[in-house]
Enzyme design. Sequence first.
Site, short mmCIF file in Angstrom:
data_model
loop_
_atom_site.label_atom_id
_atom_site.label_comp_id
_atom_site.label_asym_id
_atom_site.label_seq_id
_atom_site.Cartn_x
_atom_site.Cartn_y
_atom_site.Cartn_z
N GLU A 62 -6.97 -6.89 -2.95
CA GLU A 62 -6.60 -5.47 -2.89
C GLU A 62 -5.09 -5.42 -3.14
O GLU A 62 -4.65 -5.15 -4.24
CB GLU A 62 -7.01 -4.88 -1.56
CG GLU A 62 -6.69 -3.40 -1.46
CD GLU A 62 -6.70 -2.90 -0.03
OE1 GLU A 62 -7.13 -1.78 0.20
OE2 GLU A 62 -6.24 -3.64 0.87
N HIS A 82 -8.25 -8.58 1.07
CA HIS A 82 -7.50 -7.33 1.31
C HIS A 82 -6.24 -7.63 2.12
O HIS A 82 -6.24 -8.51 2.98
CB HIS A 82 -8.38 -6.30 2.02
CG HIS A 82 -9.26 -5.56 1.07
ND1 HIS A 82 -9.31 -4.19 1.01
CD2 HIS A 82 -10.08 -6.01 0.09
CE1 HIS A 82 -10.14 -3.82 0.05
NE2 HIS A 82 -10.63 -4.91 -0.52
N GLU A 83 -5.19 -6.89 1.80
CA GLU A 83 -3.87 -7.03 2.45
C GLU A 83 -3.22 -8.40 2.30
O GLU A 83 -2.48 -8.82 3.19
CB GLU A 83 -3.92 -6.65 3.94
CG GLU A 83 -4.30 -5.21 4.21
CD GLU A 83 -5.80 -4.99 4.31
OE1 GLU A 83 -6.52 -5.93 4.70
OE2 GLU A 83 -6.25 -3.90 3.95
N GLU A 106 -9.27 4.00 -1.21
CA GLU A 106 -9.56 4.30 0.19
C GLU A 106 -8.55 5.27 0.80
O GLU A 106 -8.86 5.93 1.79
CB GLU A 106 -9.62 3.01 1.01
CG GLU A 106 -8.28 2.29 1.14
CD GLU A 106 -8.40 0.97 1.91
OE1 GLU A 106 -9.43 0.31 1.80
OE2 GLU A 106 -7.43 0.60 2.59
N GLU A 129 0.83 -1.22 0.00
CA GLU A 129 0.00 0.00 0.00
C GLU A 129 0.86 1.26 0.00
O GLU A 129 0.80 2.07 0.92
CB GLU A 129 -0.98 -0.05 1.18
CG GLU A 129 -1.96 -1.21 1.03
CD GLU A 129 -3.03 -1.25 2.09
OE1 GLU A 129 -3.09 -0.33 2.92
OE2 GLU A 129 -3.82 -2.21 2.10
N GLU A 169 -12.66 -9.51 8.70
CA GLU A 169 -11.36 -8.88 8.99
C GLU A 169 -10.67 -9.78 10.01
O GLU A 169 -11.26 -10.12 11.04
CB GLU A 169 -11.58 -7.47 9.55
CG GLU A 169 -10.32 -6.78 10.07
CD GLU A 169 -9.24 -6.63 9.02
OE1 GLU A 169 -9.49 -5.98 7.99
OE2 GLU A 169 -8.14 -7.17 9.23
C1 NOJ Z 1 -8.48 -2.32 5.17
C2 NOJ Z 1 -9.26 -2.58 3.92
O1 NOJ Z 1 -8.53 -2.23 2.78
C3 NOJ Z 1 -10.54 -1.81 4.02
O2 NOJ Z 1 -11.27 -1.96 2.82
C4 NOJ Z 1 -11.32 -2.27 5.22
O3 NOJ Z 1 -12.45 -1.46 5.36
C5 NOJ Z 1 -10.50 -2.16 6.50
N1 NOJ Z 1 -9.24 -2.78 6.31
C6 NOJ Z 1 -11.20 -2.82 7.67
O4 NOJ Z 1 -11.27 -4.20 7.48
CA CA Z 2 -6.09 -2.11 2.56
#
Ligand code: NOJ
Ligand code: CA
Length: 705
Positions: free
Chosen positions: A505, A486-487, A511, A177, A418
């Site tokens: 992602e 994501h991540e 974002e 990122e 998450e």
């Molecule tokens: C990072 C993610 O890129 C984002 O989309 C998400 O809202 C937050 N983490 C919380 O999980």
């Molecule tokens: Ca992210």
Amino acid sequence: MSLLRTSILHLALLAGSYHAVAQSGRSLTASLENVRLTFALSAGGLPTYEVSYRQKPVIKSSRLGLKLAEGPGFEGPLVLAGSEVKNVDETWQPVLGEVKNIRSRYQQLTVHLRQPAAPGRRLDVVFRVFADGVGFRYEFPQQPSLKYFTVTDELTEFALPGDHKAFWIPGDYDTNEYPYTVSRLSEVDNAQLVKSSTAIAVRDAPDAQAVQTPLMLKSTDGLYVNIHEAAQVNYPAMQLHVDRPTARLKAQLVPDAVGTKAYLHAPDHTPWRTVMVSNKAADILASKLILNLNEPSKITDTGWIKPMKFVGVWWEMQIGKSTWSYANSADTLTAAGQLIPHGKHGANTANVKRYIDFAARHGIPGVLVEGWNVGWEDWFGNWKEGVFDFVTPYPDFNVPEIQQYAAAKGVKMIMHNETSGAATNYEQYLDTAYRFMNRYGYPAVKTGYVGRIIPRGEHHDGQWMANHYVRVAEMAARHRVMLDVHEPVRPTGLGRTYPNWLASEAGRGNEYSAFSDGNVPAHETILPFTRLIGGPMDYTPGIFKLRNYAPGSPERQVHTTLAKQLALYVTLYSPLQMAADLPENYEQHLDAFQFIKDVPVDWDDTRILEAEPGEYVTIARQQKGAASWFIGAITNENRRTATLDLSFLPKGRYTATIYADAADADWKTNPEAYRITRQTVQASSKLRLNLAPGGGAAISLVPAK
Ligand code: NOJ
Ligand code: CA
């Protein structure tokens, strides 16, 4: 054709007489069209390779090899024990993607190497030469003297013939990122960048001269070169250490918690190292080399895998209008222990229904909800293991009620898991979490790995996590759930093998405009050449309110025009695309929102009309199973006039609806000014587009009645 036959014959001859060839210091080659690969053993027995394109050097003589903990490995002298060549030309159909048919045509050279002295361990290097580049990997055949072994270093090098212009991000073990830096290779220095950039992810880039892949390069004489890898399974990510004086790049594997790199068990192999090359930037974007080097789908029944658009209870948390967590500082706890939230929790049933209504009204198939489950009070930055159980909702989020409401309106809910980096915790709950999705009819899940990884000491891009992402993809497939990760480590084409792994992602998304200075206008012109080379990105485009959206931070701004946000649905390929802004912001511009409603997420054909990394990208795509085409054109901070040649269109007349920047639009001063016009076009038409600074244009082309 006759040229190809000649070179096959040449290779067949070489393959037959390999021993004599190598012993006399000559080399083995494989080639296809303009790309030529040469393998050689140096005088000291070190394996090397070279790549050329139209007789120009792309990779100069560069080392191959690996070091093992259970030495001797493959760093020392090796002898040639044989070689084979084969030609492959096949066409396959992806389950979903940018095109309907993918041709995989290559010449494969397998080189068998052996340690000259005891224990005489054997190593194969397999090269595949395509018309647009080369892939190669190390293979470890089954053998008595190499069974379980540990890779401590990979010696692969990419010696470049010049100090190329590079589009790079730091060699961070945990995140991609970052904004891209454009510099000469000799200027790579990531230390300051790692220190200064805004991040919600953990940063760990110990080598100031290391960069990540996909690494996009341009030589002074106009060659475009991209270095990456394909099928990163059971092996850490490869980063590149830049030797600045010589432009020699060396593979650097992301270490594990005890400082080693990969644990393998022969027969085994590494991922493919890839070098894509062309004198046209557009060819790099059109290349299917990475997908071709991945294994075919492991999922046989794929009818349930359906690309989709979605909206979500998400941007409102990102910009600080509401919270993921239920409890917060303004809450009160009654004497009876009852918590009264102060009303900013985004994922409450009434608010979710508002998004479902919006989705149903506009034909958007999915609604994502974040912050629905307990744990968010201490989710981030604590390196804590048992934060989430992935099945327990907050008291104001009624799972069955929401599910029934959505189902009645024909909308699918998208799950959010998450993990806050605690991959161990997620694995414990995997089966439970996916059963929960099945029970309540969630067809897709967005996962996330914000924070330091548990098992502690592991990295997002190491071997342990590479295996974790695959385990999750397999578990999701077993439960017929589609994935948006994501991540994770940046993708390497594994979406071919696990077509339910729709998107990742693994890069700096839209974002960042919510909680930081955002992304420069050139960012989205670089992403297709870097992050997206390995696979689709969940960039979350579609922000319409481009200024004054973050209540506490009025200075924040998205660095694009509104028309450019629309164009991103075409220029940034993803089978999962979010319409990321708030329903109320879309309601202000329903005429422009029409493009988001119309644009597909799955395609039969793709044409890269023009592209230059860091400057502009224009792509046309044909809707899957339909005759309509869609075009996205974007520019960097500079105004641009593009003249589009529509000769790719099949015969017939089309109604073109053009969503363009208004004459006075500018990402900085007037980002929301757009103009929608309509005209009839055909293959012989030329379309002139004026893109504002930081601007773009989106076009739908529907066959005229
Ligand atoms: C990072 C993610 O890129 C984002 O989309 C998400 O809202 C937050 N983490 C919380 O999980
Ligand atoms: Ca992210």
